[in-house]
Design an enzyme around this catalytic site. Structure first.
Site, PDB file in Angstrom:
ATOM      1  N   ASP A   1       3.266  13.709  15.887  1.00  0.00           N
ATOM      2  CA  ASP A   1       3.427  13.789  14.430  1.00  0.00           C
ATOM      3  C   ASP A   1       2.069  13.856  13.751  1.00  0.00           C
ATOM      4  O   ASP A   1       1.788  13.148  12.794  1.00  0.00           O
ATOM      5  CB  ASP A   1       4.250  12.617  13.903  1.00  0.00           C
ATOM      6  CG  ASP A   1       4.799  12.889  12.499  1.00  0.00           C
ATOM      7  OD1 ASP A   1       4.809  14.066  12.085  1.00  0.00           O
ATOM      8  OD2 ASP A   1       5.194  11.926  11.830  1.00  0.00           O
TER       9      ASP A   1
ATOM     10  N   GLY B   1       6.778   5.352   7.832  1.00  0.00           N
ATOM     11  CA  GLY B   1       8.009   5.793   8.453  1.00  0.00           C
ATOM     12  C   GLY B   1       8.948   4.646   8.810  1.00  0.00           C
ATOM     13  O   GLY B   1      10.154   4.781   8.743  1.00  0.00           O
ATOM     14  N   PHE B   2       8.395   3.499   9.170  1.00  0.00           N
ATOM     15  CA  PHE B   2       9.233   2.417   9.690  1.00  0.00           C
ATOM     16  C   PHE B   2       9.340   1.213   8.770  1.00  0.00           C
ATOM     17  O   PHE B   2       9.850   0.186   9.144  1.00  0.00           O
ATOM     18  CB  PHE B   2       8.695   1.953  11.045  1.00  0.00           C
ATOM     19  CG  PHE B   2       8.569   3.081  12.012  1.00  0.00           C
ATOM     20  CD1 PHE B   2       9.695   3.759  12.423  1.00  0.00           C
ATOM     21  CD2 PHE B   2       7.330   3.470  12.485  1.00  0.00           C
ATOM     22  CE1 PHE B   2       9.589   4.812  13.296  1.00  0.00           C
ATOM     23  CE2 PHE B   2       7.232   4.525  13.363  1.00  0.00           C
ATOM     24  CZ  PHE B   2       8.351   5.206  13.778  1.00  0.00           C
ATOM     25  N   GLY B   3       8.800   1.326   7.583  1.00  0.00           N
ATOM     26  CA  GLY B   3       8.870   0.193   6.673  1.00  0.00           C
ATOM     27  C   GLY B   3       7.619   0.127   5.829  1.00  0.00           C
ATOM     28  O   GLY B   3       6.715   0.947   5.986  1.00  0.00           O
ATOM     29  N   PRO B   4       7.570  -0.849   4.932  1.00  0.00           N
ATOM     30  CA  PRO B   4       6.439  -0.926   4.007  1.00  0.00           C
ATOM     31  C   PRO B   4       5.141  -1.347   4.694  1.00  0.00           C
ATOM     32  O   PRO B   4       5.166  -2.017   5.720  1.00  0.00           O
ATOM     33  CB  PRO B   4       6.875  -1.979   2.989  1.00  0.00           C
ATOM     34  CG  PRO B   4       7.895  -2.799   3.703  1.00  0.00           C
ATOM     35  CD  PRO B   4       8.568  -1.896   4.688  1.00  0.00           C
ATOM     36  N   VAL B   5       4.034  -0.933   4.118  1.00  0.00           N
ATOM     37  CA  VAL B   5       2.720  -1.326   4.611  1.00  0.00           C
ATOM     38  C   VAL B   5       2.024  -2.132   3.516  1.00  0.00           C
ATOM     39  O   VAL B   5       2.018  -1.738   2.356  1.00  0.00           O
ATOM     40  CB  VAL B   5       1.868  -0.077   4.950  1.00  0.00           C
ATOM     41  CG1 VAL B   5       0.523  -0.486   5.508  1.00  0.00           C
ATOM     42  CG2 VAL B   5       2.592   0.812   5.926  1.00  0.00           C
TER      43      VAL B   5
ATOM     44  N   LEU C   1       0.826  -1.209   0.000  1.00  0.00           N
ATOM     45  CA  LEU C   1       0.000   0.000   0.000  1.00  0.00           C
ATOM     46  C   LEU C   1       0.853   1.249   0.000  1.00  0.00           C
ATOM     47  O   LEU C   1       0.452   2.303  -0.460  1.00  0.00           O
ATOM     48  CB  LEU C   1      -0.887   0.025   1.246  1.00  0.00           C
ATOM     49  CG  LEU C   1      -1.992  -1.021   1.326  1.00  0.00           C
ATOM     50  CD1 LEU C   1      -2.606  -1.016   2.706  1.00  0.00           C
ATOM     51  CD2 LEU C   1      -3.041  -0.763   0.269  1.00  0.00           C
TER      52      LEU C   1
ATOM     53  N   LYS D   1       1.812  -3.432   8.899  1.00  0.00           N
ATOM     54  CA  LYS D   1       2.975  -2.547   8.919  1.00  0.00           C
ATOM     55  C   LYS D   1       4.184  -3.409   9.266  1.00  0.00           C
ATOM     56  O   LYS D   1       4.307  -3.911  10.380  1.00  0.00           O
ATOM     57  CB  LYS D   1       2.751  -1.459   9.963  1.00  0.00           C
ATOM     58  CG  LYS D   1       3.803  -0.398   9.947  1.00  0.00           C
ATOM     59  CD  LYS D   1       3.506   0.644  10.977  1.00  0.00           C
ATOM     60  CE  LYS D   1       2.936   1.892  10.344  1.00  0.00           C
ATOM     61  NZ  LYS D   1       2.785   2.965  11.322  1.00  0.00           N
TER      62      LYS D   1
END
Ligand SMILES: *[C@@H]1O[C@H](CO)[C@@H](O)[C@H](O)[C@H]1NC(C)=O
Ligand SMILES: *[C@@H]1O[C@H](CO)[C@@H](O)[C@H](O)[C@H]1NC(C)=O
Ligand SMILES: *[C@@H]1O[C@H](CO)[C@@H](O)[C@H](O)[C@H]1NC(C)=O
Length: 830
Positions: free
Chosen positions: A638, A523-527, A519, A541
């Site tokens: 954020d 911020g921390f990796g692919p979704v 998708l 996530k």
């Protein structure tokens, strides 16, 4: 025939009573008289449409100007003078009789019921606009069975399998002529097929509306999203009949579906207080709505002027064909062989293909659906048409996929069968397109140099991204250490209130993290998008590879997030820790994020003001929960448009708690050496001193309000006339009494001016320079929902555009301007 003196007697009776809704045997309605439904929503009598002099017996919405006709009796046999009557007799028949005494229209021509003498039949106009002839509870005839161009709430359009009667809408001939026109709107009424509406011109399909997705007709942008106008739509299929109806339960509005003389299918809402009509839908709206425009396996898109393109894995049949004439459509690039490695590619945000070629089973989930399609070699695609969260349903297509388009909003997932080689060659079509672009560029600009540049850029970006991911992860681990203190390390697993998924479950759900299911990149990796065996859609996530010592912290994060449950926060469904993988499993949000809408020229208009207000209010409530009502006190840190996700009904959900800090009950402010957050949203005291509190979230929220109202990004906002930031611009307009000039140009009459002004006002209060001048969260929520007077804002923080940041601070660090919109991780504060 009627006895004259009786007629006269009842005539007087009718005139003397202003809201009569019923007439009995031997009574009549003469031209000039009308009857009203009980609550005076509808009126019936003789009328002339537009400039026409012809007279018709009809039913119209009361008190609308110009008159809005809902039904016409003698549409094809107009009366030429005003000397007619509608008579009602003891056989339960209403007839329209002209001045010479001839019957020109009669309910007996529109009924299969045998002629009978009734004892005491009555004719009654009901509040839903239905004209019924009945005796006791026995309905002898009703106008809802013989609609003209308008569908009203409670009317059933469909087919009776026994009598073979089909009820559908037929347009007028022109605005002034209600006689039978060229266009009809009919539902696909074939048993075992899935519901959709066609508008026909004679026997040709002009446009297809739907399929119906259990919430709305696919692609209908505002449907049901406006909380002021909620109606229920029902599709009913049983052995005897198959029909469609819509219902609402409101004393404040009415609604109608109509097929116009120009061939449009429209939905309108009538606000009863103001007697104003508001259009909710009008299709076809653009070329892409023309039926089968792009031929088989072709897909139409209005974005970026794409027009017709082939689905992934397909190529044009006729190379000569231009984008304007795609009628032969596309063919497979690689033939199917029905081998075991054959699979499906997910195409998202689609209008599902015509369901004439599909079979439907309402009790299957998506996994079963896939299995069913996989196991039958002639099945070319599958989809779940039901957009209700967790909703069941399976469509299997056999034969060509036709009439497909890409929607900017409310589209659906379609899984198309492709040859194994197409699937293993990841993104083959994407690469192919890219190749073309590169070749062209090279030949035009003699550019080996350019190619090198592109390559170098690509490699650098990739490295940079990798580096960034690593630091993000480290930072996250560090941030989580804070949380750790609050929790007892022992017994942790038992503490976790959400289920742990096995890696294999997640692999199955996401097709082994197939690139087709990705998708985006958080911020921390692919979704990834996934579908669990029960059919539930999820977002996975996948945190970038964690080091062992991060696991405790990860579990802590899961514990914390799992405890945060509110309808305006994205819900954590579970987590997974196995073989170096750490993953968070969230509910799936089909409408992407807020920034995808408000900052995009073509999509801005899809969010009207009531929806935008609904979103602002929802975010405020989510924040209130984080700041105050949850068991933990959480500062998000954020908050930005990209972190506001939207569900099926465009309800906002705050996401991405990766940066969130939990406070102990008595704590309200903390100091950090690292400033994290996103430029354009971070507050002055946080940027300068690394101080953060709930008030820094309030600042971000204020920015967000102004962005939602204006459709402009705070970061990067440039005003030609002066050098103010968006905040400064809003402040200037506010002071000049021209707040409304801030509005997104795509917003129109759906506006509530006082509400807009209030939002801007609250937004300005939230972005005050000093944290103590900003309202606290409960006050923000109260101000948004209330009506009382508001405190006056002062000049906001970050008044001036650019890295000078604020007029009052001279010792600011300069924020690198290349980081637009990117979450900062390594900016050192003093
Ligand atoms: C309509 O609303 C009223 C009051 O809110 C409720 O009592 C009634 O059951 C509702 N009717 C339907 C058909 O939902
Ligand atoms: C629909 O699918 C379910 C589950 O696979 C099956 O039991 C049922 O017979 C199917 N219904 C029809 C009408 O095919
Ligand atoms: C595949 O599905 C089609 C359409 O439902 C059906 O006619 C055909 O018999 C099926 N084939 C197999 C092998 O099940």
């Amino acid at each position: 025939m009627l006895v004259p003196h009786i007629t006269f007697f009842f005539l007087i009776m009718l005139r003397s009573c202003s809201s009569i809704d019923t007439i009995g045997v031997s009574q009549n309605i003469t031209d000039g008289q009308t009857i009203f439904s009980k609550e005076e929503k509808f009126e019936m009598g003789f009328f002339s449409p537009g400039t026409s002099k012809n007279r018709y017996l009809g039913i119209w919405f009361k008190n609308t100007s110009p008159i809005t006709v809902a039904w016409v009796a003698n549409r094809d046999t107009p009366l030429v003078d005003s000397l007619s009557t509608a008579n009602f007799d003891s056989q339960g028949i209403m007839s329209v009789v002209n001045s010479t005494g001839s019957i020109i229209w009669s309910t007996s021509n529109y009924s299969s019921a045998p002629k009978t003498n009734y004892i005491n039949p009555i004719l009654q106009l009901l509040d839903d606009g239905n004209l019924v002839i009945k005796e006791g509870n026995n309905v002898i005839w009703q106008s809802f069975d013989y609609p003209t161009d308008t569908m009203l709430s409670g009317m059933k359009l469909g087919k009776n399998f026994k009598t073979r009667q089909e009820i559908y809408l037929t347009s007028w001939k022109s605005a002034d002529d209600p006689s039978t026109g060229d266009y009809t709107a009919r539902f696909l009424m074939v048993k075992g097929k899935y519901q959709q509406v066609y508008v026909y011109k004679s026997s040709d399909i002009v446009t297809r509306i739907g399929p119906y997705n259990a919430i709305a007709f696919a692609g209908q942008p505002n449907y049901k999203a406006n909380p002021l106008y909620v109606y229920e739509v029902d599709m009913v299929v049983n052995d005897n009949e198959m029909y469609f109806e819509f219902m609402y339960n409101s004393s404040t509005f009415s609604a109608k579906f109509i097929v116009t003389y120009e061939g449009k299918f429209e939905i309108w809402q009538l606000t009863l207080r103001t007697h104003q009509w508001i259009q909710d839908l009008a299709l076809p709206a653009n070329n892409c709505d023309n039926y089968e425009l792009c031929g088989p396996y072709g897909s139409c898109s209005t974005e970026n002027f794409l027009g017709c393109t082939c689905l992934d894995g397909f190529e044009v049949v006729d190379e000569q064909e231009s984008s304007d004439d795609f009628s032969r459509g596309c063919k497979r690039s690689k033939a199917l062989d029905c081998g075991p490695k054959e699979g499906f590619r997910l195409l998202s945000s689609m209008k599902l293909p015509d369901t004439q070629n599909a079979s439907y089973n309402g009790s299957m989930n998506l996994i079963e659906c896939k299995e069913a399609c996989k196991s039958n070699c002639s099945c070319v695609a599958y989809a779940n048409p039901n957009m209700n969260p967790g909703g069941l349903g399976c469509l299997l297509w056999f034969g060509d996929l036709i009439d497909i388009r890409v929607y900017p909003i409310n589209g659906q997932d379609l899984y198309v069968r492709l040859a194994a080689s197409e699937l293993s060659d990841l993104g083959s079509s994407f690469r192919k397109k890219k190749q073309v672009v590169i070749e062209v560029t090279v030949s035009v600009s003699a550019g080996l140099t350019l190619l090198c540049l592109i390559l170098a850029f690509y490699i650098r970006n990739k490295r940079k991204r990798k580096r960034k991911l690593d630091t993000e992860r480290q930072r996250q681990v560090r941030a989580l250490k804070v949380i750790d203190k609050d929790h007892n390390n022992s017994n942790k697993r038992a503490n976790i209130e959400v289920p742990m998924f096995t890696l294999s479950t997640i692999m199955r759900a996401t097709d082994n993290f197939s690139i087709n299911n990705q998708l985006g990149e958080g911020g921390f990796g692919p979704v990834y998008k996934g579908v669990l065996e029960q059919g539930q859609e999820i977002a996975v996530k996948r945190l970038s590879k964690s080091s062992r010592q991060g696991l405790d912290e990860f579990e802590n994060e899961v514990i914390c997030i799992a405890k945060l449950q509110h309808r305006n926060l994205v819900k954590l469904l579970g987590y997974c820790i196995q073989d170096d993988e750490t993953m968070l499993i969230y509910e799936y949000m089909p409408n992407k994020s807020l920034d995808w809408f408000i900052f995009d020229n073509s999509r801005q208009s899809l969010l009207n003001w009531p929806q935008r207000f609904h979103i602002i209010h929802g975010i405020a409530r989510g924040l209130l929960y984080l700041h105050q009502d949850s068991r933990l006190r959480v500062v998000h840190r954020d908050l930005k448009a990209g972190n506001i996700l939207l569900d099926h009904n465009m309800n906002p959900k705050i996401s991405d708690f990766g940066l969130a800090r939990m406070f102990k009950e008595h704590e309200s402010e903390a100091n950090t050496k690292k400033v994290v957050g996103t430029l354009g949203y971070i507050s002055p005291e946080y940027a300068v001193n690394g101080l953060f509190s709930v008030k820094s979230d309030i600042f971000s929220f204020g920015v967000l309000i102004l962005e939602i109202v204006s459709g402009k990004k705070n970061r990067g906002f440039v005003n030609q006339d002066h050098h103010n930031s968006l905040l400064g611009h809003a402040w200037r307009l506010y002071k000049e009494g021209k707040s409304l000039d801030l509005l997104d140009a795509s917003l129109d009459e759906s506006l509530l001016v006082s509400q807009v002004q209030r939002c801007i006002h609250v937004g300005l209060l939230c972005v005050q320079q000093r944290a103590e001048d900003r309202p606290d969260t409960p006050f923000v929520v109260a101000m948004l929902g209330g009506e009382g007077s508001l405190p006056s804002p002062k000049q906001p923080g970050f008044f001036i555009q650019g890295s000078e940041l604020s007029s009052s601070s001279s010792s600011l660090p300069t924020l690198p301007s290349s980081l637009n919109g990117v979450t900062l991780s390594q900016i050192q504060a003093r």
